[in-house]
Scaffold this active site. Structure first.
Site, PDB file in Angstrom:
ATOM      1  N   GLU A   1      15.512  -0.412  -5.118  1.00  0.00           N
ATOM      2  CA  GLU A   1      14.439   0.561  -4.941  1.00  0.00           C
ATOM      3  C   GLU A   1      13.712   0.153  -3.659  1.00  0.00           C
ATOM      4  O   GLU A   1      13.041  -0.884  -3.628  1.00  0.00           O
ATOM      5  CB  GLU A   1      13.488   0.533  -6.139  1.00  0.00           C
ATOM      6  CG  GLU A   1      12.338   1.512  -6.020  1.00  0.00           C
ATOM      7  CD  GLU A   1      11.275   1.323  -7.102  1.00  0.00           C
ATOM      8  OE1 GLU A   1      10.488   2.258  -7.301  1.00  0.00           O
ATOM      9  OE2 GLU A   1      11.217   0.241  -7.725  1.00  0.00           O
TER      10      GLU A   1
ATOM     11  N   ASP B   1       0.435   1.303  -6.383  1.00  0.00           N
ATOM     12  CA  ASP B   1       0.765  -0.050  -5.929  1.00  0.00           C
ATOM     13  C   ASP B   1      -0.398  -1.008  -6.148  1.00  0.00           C
ATOM     14  O   ASP B   1      -1.535  -0.711  -5.790  1.00  0.00           O
ATOM     15  CB  ASP B   1       1.106  -0.049  -4.430  1.00  0.00           C
ATOM     16  CG  ASP B   1       2.310   0.814  -4.111  1.00  0.00           C
ATOM     17  OD1 ASP B   1       3.081   1.091  -5.042  1.00  0.00           O
ATOM     18  OD2 ASP B   1       2.474   1.202  -2.946  1.00  0.00           O
TER      19      ASP B   1
END
Length: 258
Positions: free
Chosen positions: A41, A52
């Site tokens: 990924e 994130d």
């Protein structure tokens, strides 16, 4: 470069194109594959992420400060694809990077770089700006993201839409903090996979013990921040990078059971 390791479980490992630099991000991909990752990924750095945690935000900031645009990030992705043609690459990024060149143009750029699927958390399955259709047209998969904060009805709707894969974020919030895998987590995964989608489960996976528990319930275990933190915790020198690469390979082996 290809490696014929047989991991006990499927490991989808996360890295950022251009972090800490182009050459090292390619070496990180090599180490992850060698350590048993059978899906990569690869994130295109973005300045204002919604999912994130601190480690990946820091890594993205470093890549952006070095000038890594979408085009340059995809050039690195293409190099990694050429080194590991048998390892599927899933692009992970945010909506504005896809929307700026046009969603279909973005998907075509990904296809040309050797990408197999797109994961764009802020383009939800029921409002994806044409991402699913563009992916179908160009032979990619769109992988929507399911979160525990979604209602059961919406999760079941997503599960029934015929997606080949669904990414299950194992808890709310941002990635990187430790995740406890309890019965509620497993029930959530079961709901996500109800329609037959292969579930990719991650968010805060740090060790082999967690991945063994999770692997019985998902198609692939996802790990990312744990690898980014290895780079961040080593010195920014040639020797530090070499040490980080070795530690990344060892951690991938631990998590994948290779």
């Amino acid at each position: 470069i290809t490696y014929n390791l047989t991991p006990i479980m499927n490991l989808m490992s996360h890295l950022i194109a251009g972090f800490p630099d182009a050459e090292t991000s390619i070496a990180i991909a090599d180490a992850l594959v060698k350590g048993g990752a059978n899906i990569l990924e690869i994130q295109l750095a973005f300045s204002d992420p919604s999912a994130d945690g601190p480690a990946i935000q820091t890594a993205s900031t470093i890549a952006l400060e070095k000038g890594y645009s979408t085009k340059q990030g995809l050039a690195i992705v293409k190099q990694i694809h050429e080194r590991h043609p048998e390892t599927p690459i899933y692009i992970m990024t945010y909506g504005s990077l896809a929307f700026t060149p046009g969603v279909e143009n973005f998907v075509k750029m990904c296809k040309d770089a050797g990408v197999s699927a797109c994961i764009i958390p802020d383009l939800p399955f029921d409002g994806d700006e044409g991402l699913t259709e563009a992916c179908k047209k160009h032979g990619l998969e769109n992988i929507p993201v399911a979160a525990p904060s979604m209602t059961k009805e919406r999760l079941e709707t997503m599960a029934s839409k015929g997606f080949k894969y669904i990414y299950a974020a194992l808890r709310a919030g941002t990635t990187g903090s430790e995740t406890t895998i309890d019965q509620a987590t497993l029930d959530f995964i079961d709901t996500v996979g109800k329609g037959g989608a292969k579930v990719l489960g991650g968010f805060g996976i740090r060790n082999g013990e967690q991945s063994k528990v999770l692997s019985k319930h998902v198609y692939a275990v996802v790990a990312g921040s744990v690898f980014v933190n290895i780079v961040l915790s080593n010195e920014d020198t040639a020797e530090g990078r070499k040490k980080a690469i070795a530690e990344i390979e060892a951690k991938a082996k631990e998590i994948s059971g290779s």
